[in-house]
Design a protein around this motif. Structure first.
Motif, mmCIF file in Angstrom:
data_model
loop_
_atom_site.group_PDB
_atom_site.id
_atom_site.type_symbol
_atom_site.label_atom_id
_atom_site.label_comp_id
_atom_site.label_asym_id
_atom_site.label_seq_id
_atom_site.Cartn_x
_atom_site.Cartn_y
_atom_site.Cartn_z
ATOM 1 N N LEU A 4 -13.457 -19.450 9.509
ATOM 2 C CA LEU A 4 -13.786 -20.694 10.186
ATOM 3 C C LEU A 4 -12.553 -21.360 10.792
ATOM 4 O O LEU A 4 -11.461 -21.299 10.224
ATOM 5 N N HIS A 5 -12.778 -22.018 11.938
ATOM 6 C CA HIS A 5 -11.717 -22.728 12.651
ATOM 7 C C HIS A 5 -12.217 -24.101 13.057
ATOM 8 O O HIS A 5 -13.328 -24.237 13.566
ATOM 9 N N LEU A 6 -11.389 -25.114 12.847
ATOM 10 C CA LEU A 6 -11.701 -26.488 13.207
ATOM 11 C C LEU A 6 -10.880 -26.862 14.441
ATOM 12 O O LEU A 6 -9.675 -26.597 14.489
ATOM 13 N N VAL A 7 -11.537 -27.483 15.421
ATOM 14 C CA VAL A 7 -10.841 -27.968 16.613
ATOM 15 C C VAL A 7 -10.993 -29.486 16.646
ATOM 16 O O VAL A 7 -12.101 -30.003 16.563
ATOM 17 N N PHE A 8 -9.852 -30.167 16.719
ATOM 18 C CA PHE A 8 -9.882 -31.630 16.818
ATOM 19 C C PHE A 8 -8.650 -32.105 17.567
ATOM 20 O O PHE A 8 -7.708 -31.349 17.793
ATOM 21 N N GLY A 9 -8.674 -33.373 17.942
ATOM 22 C CA GLY A 9 -7.525 -33.931 18.644
ATOM 23 C C GLY A 9 -7.572 -35.436 18.648
ATOM 24 O O GLY A 9 -8.521 -36.052 18.166
ATOM 25 N N GLY A 10 -6.524 -36.001 19.213
ATOM 26 C CA GLY A 10 -6.437 -37.449 19.306
ATOM 27 C C GLY A 10 -5.107 -37.876 19.879
ATOM 28 O O GLY A 10 -4.280 -37.049 20.265
ATOM 29 N N ARG A 11 -4.920 -39.155 19.923
ATOM 30 C CA ARG A 11 -3.698 -39.733 20.475
ATOM 31 C C ARG A 11 -2.588 -39.628 19.429
ATOM 32 O O ARG A 11 -2.772 -39.988 18.280
ATOM 33 N N VAL A 12 -1.425 -39.132 19.856
ATOM 34 C CA VAL A 12 -0.277 -38.964 18.965
ATOM 35 C C VAL A 12 0.793 -40.013 19.276
ATOM 36 O O VAL A 12 0.863 -40.543 20.384
ATOM 37 N N ALA A 41 -13.021 -23.686 22.980
ATOM 38 C CA ALA A 41 -13.323 -25.105 22.815
ATOM 39 C C ALA A 41 -12.050 -25.939 22.907
ATOM 40 O O ALA A 41 -12.041 -27.018 23.515
ATOM 41 N N TRP A 42 -10.962 -25.453 22.308
ATOM 42 C CA TRP A 42 -9.678 -26.146 22.366
ATOM 43 C C TRP A 42 -9.196 -26.274 23.807
ATOM 44 O O TRP A 42 -8.765 -27.339 24.239
ATOM 45 N N ARG A 43 -9.265 -25.173 24.557
ATOM 46 C CA ARG A 43 -8.827 -25.198 25.962
ATOM 47 C C ARG A 43 -9.637 -26.205 26.774
ATOM 48 O O ARG A 43 -9.088 -26.942 27.597
ATOM 49 N N ALA A 44 -10.949 -26.241 26.560
ATOM 50 C CA ALA A 44 -11.813 -27.169 27.293
ATOM 51 C C ALA A 44 -11.450 -28.619 26.964
ATOM 52 O O ALA A 44 -11.332 -29.459 27.860
ATOM 53 N N ALA A 45 -11.250 -28.916 25.682
ATOM 54 C CA ALA A 45 -10.906 -30.283 25.271
ATOM 55 C C ALA A 45 -9.527 -30.671 25.790
ATOM 56 O O ALA A 45 -9.335 -31.781 26.303
ATOM 57 N N ALA A 46 -8.570 -29.778 25.679
ATOM 58 C CA ALA A 46 -7.214 -30.061 26.137
ATOM 59 C C ALA A 46 -7.192 -30.243 27.657
ATOM 60 O O ALA A 46 -6.478 -31.111 28.170
ATOM 61 N N GLN A 47 -7.977 -29.461 28.365
ATOM 62 C CA GLN A 47 -8.013 -29.567 29.827
ATOM 63 C C GLN A 47 -8.562 -30.915 30.278
ATOM 64 O O GLN A 47 -8.098 -31.474 31.267
ATOM 65 N N VAL A 58 -5.770 -29.487 18.594
ATOM 66 C CA VAL A 58 -5.263 -28.387 17.776
ATOM 67 C C VAL A 58 -6.423 -27.548 17.229
ATOM 68 O O VAL A 58 -7.556 -28.008 17.143
ATOM 69 N N VAL A 59 -6.066 -26.321 16.857
ATOM 70 C CA VAL A 59 -6.992 -25.425 16.150
ATOM 71 C C VAL A 59 -6.450 -25.258 14.744
ATOM 72 O O VAL A 59 -5.287 -24.894 14.556
ATOM 73 N N VAL A 60 -7.270 -25.534 13.748
ATOM 74 C CA VAL A 60 -6.879 -25.379 12.347
ATOM 75 C C VAL A 60 -7.649 -24.190 11.769
ATOM 76 O O VAL A 60 -8.868 -24.115 11.893
ATOM 77 N N HIS A 61 -6.937 -23.276 11.142
ATOM 78 C CA HIS A 61 -7.543 -22.107 10.518
ATOM 79 C C HIS A 61 -8.066 -22.511 9.137
ATOM 80 O O HIS A 61 -7.335 -22.464 8.150
ATOM 81 N N LEU A 62 -9.317 -22.934 9.083
ATOM 82 C CA LEU A 62 -9.873 -23.411 7.811
ATOM 83 C C LEU A 62 -9.885 -22.328 6.743
ATOM 84 O O LEU A 62 -9.679 -22.612 5.565
ATOM 85 N N HIS A 63 -10.098 -21.087 7.146
ATOM 86 C CA HIS A 63 -10.134 -20.009 6.154
ATOM 87 C C HIS A 63 -8.801 -19.866 5.437
ATOM 88 O O HIS A 63 -8.757 -19.511 4.268
ATOM 89 N N ARG A 64 -7.717 -20.198 6.102
ATOM 90 C CA ARG A 64 -6.400 -20.134 5.458
ATOM 91 C C ARG A 64 -6.215 -21.260 4.450
ATOM 92 O O ARG A 64 -5.511 -21.099 3.458
#
Length: 75
Positions: A4-12, A41-47, A58-64
């Protein structure tokens, strides 16, 4: 186990870091079953926010995180 991979983002606070200004305002794009779909999904959100230097996705590797012993680095 699914990879599983989580994609999220926000203002830094600084575009060079992952220090999010307000974690309660994070944009959770979703959880994906593989890296390829998460990356898409990450590319679309970042674009969508490419002109805003303070937005970061970012993409977070949840399985890790869930099973860290499964992927040990080669010695």
């Amino acid at each position: 186990m699914s990879k599983l991979h989580l994609v999220f983002g926000g203002r830094v606070t600084d575009p060079q870091t992952l220090d999010f200004q307000d974690p309660s305002q994070l944009d959770v794009v979703g959880i994906f079953p593989d890296f390829a779909s998460a990356e898409k999904a990450w590319r679309a959100a970042a674009q969508r926010t490419v002109d805003d230097a303070e937005m970061r996705y970012v993409v977070v590797h949840l399985h890790r995180l869930l099973e860290p012993d499964l992927e040990k680095p080669a010695a």
